[in-house]
Write a protein that holds these residues in place. Structure first.
Motif, PDB file in Angstrom:
ATOM      1  N   THR A 192       2.469  -8.754  -1.071  1.00 56.15           N
ATOM      2  CA  THR A 192       1.947  -7.431  -1.411  1.00 56.15           C
ATOM      3  C   THR A 192       0.569  -7.180  -0.808  1.00 56.15           C
ATOM      4  O   THR A 192       0.129  -6.039  -0.737  1.00 56.15           O
ATOM      5  N   ASP A 193      -0.101  -8.262  -0.353  1.00 58.15           N
ATOM      6  CA  ASP A 193      -1.403  -8.095   0.279  1.00 58.15           C
ATOM      7  C   ASP A 193      -1.289  -7.756   1.765  1.00 58.15           C
ATOM      8  O   ASP A 193      -2.291  -7.448   2.421  1.00 58.15           O
ATOM      9  N   ASN A 204       0.341 -12.973  -4.242  1.00 61.14           N
ATOM     10  CA  ASN A 204       0.807 -11.738  -3.606  1.00 61.14           C
ATOM     11  C   ASN A 204       2.309 -11.534  -3.813  1.00 61.14           C
ATOM     12  O   ASN A 204       2.996 -10.978  -2.958  1.00 61.14           O
ATOM     13  N   THR A 218       1.678  -3.832  -9.788  1.00 60.20           N
ATOM     14  CA  THR A 218       1.548  -4.589  -8.543  1.00 60.20           C
ATOM     15  C   THR A 218       1.793  -3.703  -7.339  1.00 60.20           C
ATOM     16  O   THR A 218       1.063  -3.763  -6.336  1.00 60.20           O
ATOM     17  N   VAL A 219       2.821  -2.866  -7.413  1.00 53.62           N
ATOM     18  CA  VAL A 219       3.148  -1.980  -6.295  1.00 53.62           C
ATOM     19  C   VAL A 219       2.011  -0.988  -6.037  1.00 53.62           C
ATOM     20  O   VAL A 219       1.637  -0.736  -4.881  1.00 53.62           O
ATOM     21  N   MET A 222      -0.606  -2.380  -3.825  1.00 52.71           N
ATOM     22  CA  MET A 222      -0.176  -2.973  -2.560  1.00 52.71           C
ATOM     23  C   MET A 222      -1.013  -2.510  -1.378  1.00 52.71           C
ATOM     24  O   MET A 222      -1.501  -1.382  -1.339  1.00 52.71           O
ATOM     25  N   VAL A 242       4.598  -1.518   2.279  1.00 51.95           N
ATOM     26  CA  VAL A 242       5.263  -0.619   1.336  1.00 51.95           C
ATOM     27  C   VAL A 242       6.584  -0.131   1.912  1.00 51.95           C
ATOM     28  O   VAL A 242       7.614  -0.103   1.225  1.00 51.95           O
ATOM     29  N   TYR A 245       9.244  -2.927   2.123  1.00 46.70           N
ATOM     30  CA  TYR A 245       9.942  -3.111   0.857  1.00 46.70           C
ATOM     31  C   TYR A 245      10.947  -1.985   0.624  1.00 46.70           C
ATOM     32  O   TYR A 245      12.044  -2.220   0.098  1.00 46.70           O
ATOM     33  N   LYS A 274       4.318   4.802  -3.076  1.00 46.87           N
ATOM     34  CA  LYS A 274       4.334   3.609  -3.922  1.00 46.87           C
ATOM     35  C   LYS A 274       5.084   3.856  -5.227  1.00 46.87           C
ATOM     36  O   LYS A 274       5.792   2.964  -5.727  1.00 46.87           O
TER      37      LYS A 274
END
Length: 352
Positions: A192-193, A204, A218-219, A222, A242, A245, A274
């Motif tokens: 996520t980082d 992450n 968490t999202v 991101m 993003v 995913y 997001k």
């Protein structure tokens, strides 16, 4: 074996995350119906990078969590054999037999070993970590695994297994299958980082067991396009975590294409992109959460599966080790010595 065997598994270092899912678990869920499936809880492999008393004391808890995650992801417990690696000492016997079938320079060419040493903060390569692929070969071949689902990082390890199997069979006769690799369609998931692959240790990751609020939080934090300071600034989709995913977990292709088009044109903000990702991820994870809750509602079930699987696997491994030793001639060597010793004892016990 009438049905081909598959061997796969993980180190018991905690709960599994989305990176595990796309890298291997999705393959396991898809394949385990077609193969006789063995799932290793690789706690001996864990020792190569995590070997404190605290790490070892967490093995039972982590093993339980890991197996629960795999079951929650869709693996049928009636079609899977879960086993604890350290509870089968005969795997170490096979590892010893394999160590002389591969050279140090060959192992040093396995790229992920240096990465593993670096990520665990080790300045020098431990002997056990260098031999990681050899022990992995013992894991796969001890149950005569014919298929191994692999992610990008593990392919080089399994290639060592293939070489060891061929070398053993050439020297001593056909004992082991040369396993085939089945690669994941999405070999690596960025964290996520946006800086490295998803990893619990890097903080992450999104766990398969995270609740909806945790996933959304968490999202929303991101990493995205760093050059985009306002929603009306055209953004970059390529390499943007993003959207990576979205591509994997959002089945609404029309929505994803629309978001990409508007993002490139500067007509949508990161918040909306997001938020829609959070919705898609939670929709994806909801069935996994529901199955996990069912398994957690039956205390001791997962432990029973591990015990039964370990006992069954140990029986298989013992047979494999006997077969390998016999092929190498090690069994006959001791038999010859024992027979001569018995003859001498009998001769001494017989009156003149």
């Amino acid at each position: 074996m009438s049905v081909p065997r598959m061997l796969t598994g993980d180190r018991p270092t905690g709960r599994l995350h989305l990176g595990h899912y796309v890298g291997s678990i999705a393959n396991r869920v898809r394949l385990h119906q077609r193969y006789e499936s063995f799932f290793i809880i690789a706690d001996l492999h864990m020792l190569t990078t995590r070997n404190t008393r605290e790490d070892i004391e967490r093995v039972a808890v982590n093993a339980r969590e890991m197996v629960t995650d795999v079951l929650a992801a869709g693996v049928d417990p009636a079609r899977a054999t879960f086993y604890l690696q350290s509870a089968i000492p005969e795997v170490g016997d096979l590892n010893t037999l394999f160590q002389n079938l591969v050279t140090v320079p060959r192992l040093e060419r396995v790229p992920s070993l240096k990465d593993m040493a670096r990520d665990s903060g080790k300045e020098e390569m431990p002997y056990g970590l260098l031999g990681y692929p050899v022990l992995q070969a013992a894991d796969i071949l001890c149950v005569k695994g014919q298929v191994v689902p692999v992610g990008k990082d593990n392919a080089a390890h399994v290639e060592v297994t293939r070489e060891i199997a061929r070398r053993f069979n050439h020297l001593y006769g056909e004992v082991f299958p040369v396993p085939e690799m089945i690669a994941s369609e999405t070999p690596t998931l960025v964290g996520t980082d946006g800086r490295a692959k998803m990893s619990k240790s890097l903080g992450n990751a999104i766990s398969l067991s995270d609740d909806a609020a945790t996933v959304r939080r968490t999202v929303m934090g991101m990493y995205t396009d760093p050059n985009r300071v306002r929603a009306d600034v055209p953004g970059t989709v390529e390499g943007n975590p993003v959207f990576a995913y979205h591509d994997i977990f959002n089945p609404d292709r029309g929505q994803v294409d629309d978001l990409k088009e508007r993002y490139r044109a500067g007509r949508v903000g990161d918040v909306e992109v997001k938020e829609k990702l959070a919705v898609a991820l939670n929709r994806f994870l909801d069935p996994i959460r529901e199955r996990r809750a069912r398994f957690e509602a039956d205390p001791g079930l997962v432990d029973e599966l591990i015990v039964e699987g370990t006992e069954r696997t140990r029986h298989e491994v013992r047979q494999t080790v006997v077969e390998a030793r016999r092929a190498m001639g090690l069994t006959s060597a001791y038999t010859q010595v024992r027979r001569r010793a018995e003859r001498r004892r009998k001769a001494r016990a017989t009156p003149a």
